[in-house]
Design a protein around this motif. Structure first.
Motif, mmCIF file in Angstrom:
data_model
loop_
_atom_site.group_PDB
_atom_site.id
_atom_site.type_symbol
_atom_site.label_atom_id
_atom_site.label_comp_id
_atom_site.label_asym_id
_atom_site.label_seq_id
_atom_site.Cartn_x
_atom_site.Cartn_y
_atom_site.Cartn_z
ATOM 1 N N VAL A 20 -18.781 5.076 -6.663
ATOM 2 C CA VAL A 20 -18.126 4.868 -5.671
ATOM 3 C C VAL A 20 -18.554 5.654 -4.359
ATOM 4 O O VAL A 20 -18.879 5.420 -3.461
ATOM 5 C CB VAL A 20 -18.030 3.313 -5.774
ATOM 6 C CG1 VAL A 20 -17.270 2.738 -4.467
ATOM 7 C CG2 VAL A 20 -18.395 1.918 -6.438
ATOM 8 N N GLU A 21 -16.906 6.100 -4.353
ATOM 9 C CA GLU A 21 -16.878 7.261 -4.023
ATOM 10 C C GLU A 21 -17.506 8.177 -3.673
ATOM 11 O O GLU A 21 -17.911 8.459 -2.295
ATOM 12 C CB GLU A 21 -15.637 7.785 -3.934
ATOM 13 C CG GLU A 21 -13.898 6.725 -3.995
ATOM 14 C CD GLU A 21 -12.798 6.789 -3.807
ATOM 15 O OE1 GLU A 21 -12.350 7.915 -4.573
ATOM 16 O OE2 GLU A 21 -12.073 6.141 -4.546
ATOM 17 N N GLY A 22 -17.920 8.442 -4.584
ATOM 18 C CA GLY A 22 -19.160 9.652 -4.202
ATOM 19 C C GLY A 22 -20.561 9.402 -3.473
ATOM 20 O O GLY A 22 -21.025 10.197 -2.339
ATOM 21 N N GLU A 37 -7.235 -4.202 -7.607
ATOM 22 C CA GLU A 37 -8.271 -5.478 -6.548
ATOM 23 C C GLU A 37 -9.657 -5.762 -6.395
ATOM 24 O O GLU A 37 -9.796 -6.600 -5.937
ATOM 25 C CB GLU A 37 -7.631 -5.105 -5.503
ATOM 26 C CG GLU A 37 -5.392 -5.343 -5.157
ATOM 27 C CD GLU A 37 -5.688 -5.504 -3.597
ATOM 28 O OE1 GLU A 37 -6.169 -4.854 -2.938
ATOM 29 O OE2 GLU A 37 -4.233 -5.277 -3.770
ATOM 30 N N LYS A 38 -10.342 -4.871 -7.220
ATOM 31 C CA LYS A 38 -12.048 -4.378 -7.106
ATOM 32 C C LYS A 38 -12.403 -4.017 -5.879
ATOM 33 O O LYS A 38 -12.908 -5.044 -5.365
ATOM 34 C CB LYS A 38 -12.343 -5.482 -7.764
ATOM 35 C CG LYS A 38 -12.051 -5.306 -9.640
ATOM 36 C CD LYS A 38 -12.925 -5.646 -9.972
ATOM 37 C CE LYS A 38 -12.448 -5.721 -11.328
ATOM 38 N NZ LYS A 38 -11.809 -4.550 -12.648
ATOM 39 N N THR A 39 -11.564 -3.241 -4.837
ATOM 40 C CA THR A 39 -12.010 -3.323 -3.297
ATOM 41 C C THR A 39 -12.521 -2.088 -3.113
ATOM 42 O O THR A 39 -11.704 -1.071 -4.384
ATOM 43 C CB THR A 39 -10.772 -4.153 -2.920
ATOM 44 O OG1 THR A 39 -9.711 -3.587 -2.758
ATOM 45 C CG2 THR A 39 -10.811 -5.584 -2.812
ATOM 46 N N VAL A 40 -13.270 -1.851 -2.229
ATOM 47 C CA VAL A 40 -13.649 -0.634 -1.498
ATOM 48 C C VAL A 40 -13.619 -0.748 -0.019
ATOM 49 O O VAL A 40 -13.735 -1.013 0.690
ATOM 50 C CB VAL A 40 -15.049 0.078 -2.094
ATOM 51 C CG1 VAL A 40 -14.984 1.205 -0.850
ATOM 52 C CG2 VAL A 40 -14.867 -0.360 -2.715
ATOM 53 N N GLN A 41 -12.741 0.341 -0.231
ATOM 54 C CA GLN A 41 -12.131 0.021 1.820
ATOM 55 C C GLN A 41 -13.046 1.299 2.388
ATOM 56 O O GLN A 41 -12.997 2.625 2.120
ATOM 57 C CB GLN A 41 -10.940 0.634 1.662
ATOM 58 C CG GLN A 41 -10.323 0.647 3.458
ATOM 59 C CD GLN A 41 -8.726 0.786 3.443
ATOM 60 O OE1 GLN A 41 -7.974 0.844 2.588
ATOM 61 N NE2 GLN A 41 -8.435 0.818 5.108
ATOM 62 N N GLU A 56 -25.912 -0.806 0.343
ATOM 63 C CA GLU A 56 -26.734 -0.260 -0.094
ATOM 64 C C GLU A 56 -26.264 0.996 -1.478
ATOM 65 O O GLU A 56 -26.942 1.148 -2.630
ATOM 66 C CB GLU A 56 -27.982 0.152 0.247
ATOM 67 C CG GLU A 56 -29.265 -0.686 1.091
ATOM 68 C CD GLU A 56 -30.248 -0.643 1.639
ATOM 69 O OE1 GLU A 56 -30.667 0.905 1.459
ATOM 70 O OE2 GLU A 56 -30.834 -1.427 2.662
ATOM 71 N N ALA A 57 -25.348 1.480 -0.786
ATOM 72 C CA ALA A 57 -25.256 2.971 -1.426
ATOM 73 C C ALA A 57 -24.522 2.365 -2.785
ATOM 74 O O ALA A 57 -25.003 3.433 -4.097
ATOM 75 C CB ALA A 57 -24.229 3.605 -0.058
ATOM 76 N N ILE A 58 -23.567 1.163 -2.382
ATOM 77 C CA ILE A 58 -22.499 1.098 -3.432
ATOM 78 C C ILE A 58 -23.725 0.295 -4.536
ATOM 79 O O ILE A 58 -23.368 1.218 -5.983
ATOM 80 C CB ILE A 58 -21.845 0.065 -2.914
ATOM 81 C CG1 ILE A 58 -20.158 1.098 -2.255
ATOM 82 C CG2 ILE A 58 -20.845 -0.335 -3.910
ATOM 83 C CD1 ILE A 58 -19.901 -0.127 -1.662
ATOM 84 N N ILE A 65 -22.040 -5.962 -4.994
ATOM 85 C CA ILE A 65 -20.332 -6.564 -3.619
ATOM 86 C C ILE A 65 -20.600 -7.851 -3.775
ATOM 87 O O ILE A 65 -21.451 -8.427 -3.996
ATOM 88 C CB ILE A 65 -21.831 -6.388 -2.200
ATOM 89 C CG1 ILE A 65 -22.091 -4.456 -2.016
ATOM 90 C CG2 ILE A 65 -20.975 -6.609 -1.646
ATOM 91 C CD1 ILE A 65 -20.650 -3.957 -2.030
ATOM 92 N N ALA A 66 -19.239 -8.404 -4.023
ATOM 93 C CA ALA A 66 -19.282 -9.823 -4.528
ATOM 94 C C ALA A 66 -19.203 -10.507 -2.489
ATOM 95 O O ALA A 66 -19.743 -10.168 -1.804
ATOM 96 C CB ALA A 66 -17.957 -10.292 -4.911
#
Ligand SMILES: [Cu+2]
Length: 66
Positions: A20-22, A37-41, A56-58, A65-66
């Motif tokens: 995800v970060e990549g 927390e299953k989140t991405v900041q 889209e990238a995720i 995406i919830a």
């Protein structure tokens, strides 16, 4: 700079964090996953990227995406 926190489903290990970060890094955004927390900041330049392109990238990595 825009800062948004997304709920992402399906992330379970360090590989997911890297994926995800990549993917975010590849499109020019800075992502930080919180696995517990299953989140991405995500921090991004709203003049260059839309929130949709970030989602889209995720999703392209296989996460929802919830
Ligand atoms: Cu994983």
């Amino acid at each position: 700079m825009q800062n948004v926190t997304l709920k992402v489903e399906g992330m379970s290990c360090n590989h997911c964090v890297k994926a995800v970060e990549g993917a975010l890094e590849e499109i020019g955004a800075a992502g930080k996953v919180n696995l517990a927390e299953k989140t991405v900041q995500v921090e991004y330049d709203e003049s260059k990227l839309s929130l949709d392109s970030i989602k889209e990238a995720i999703e392209e990595q296989g996460y929802d995406i919830a």
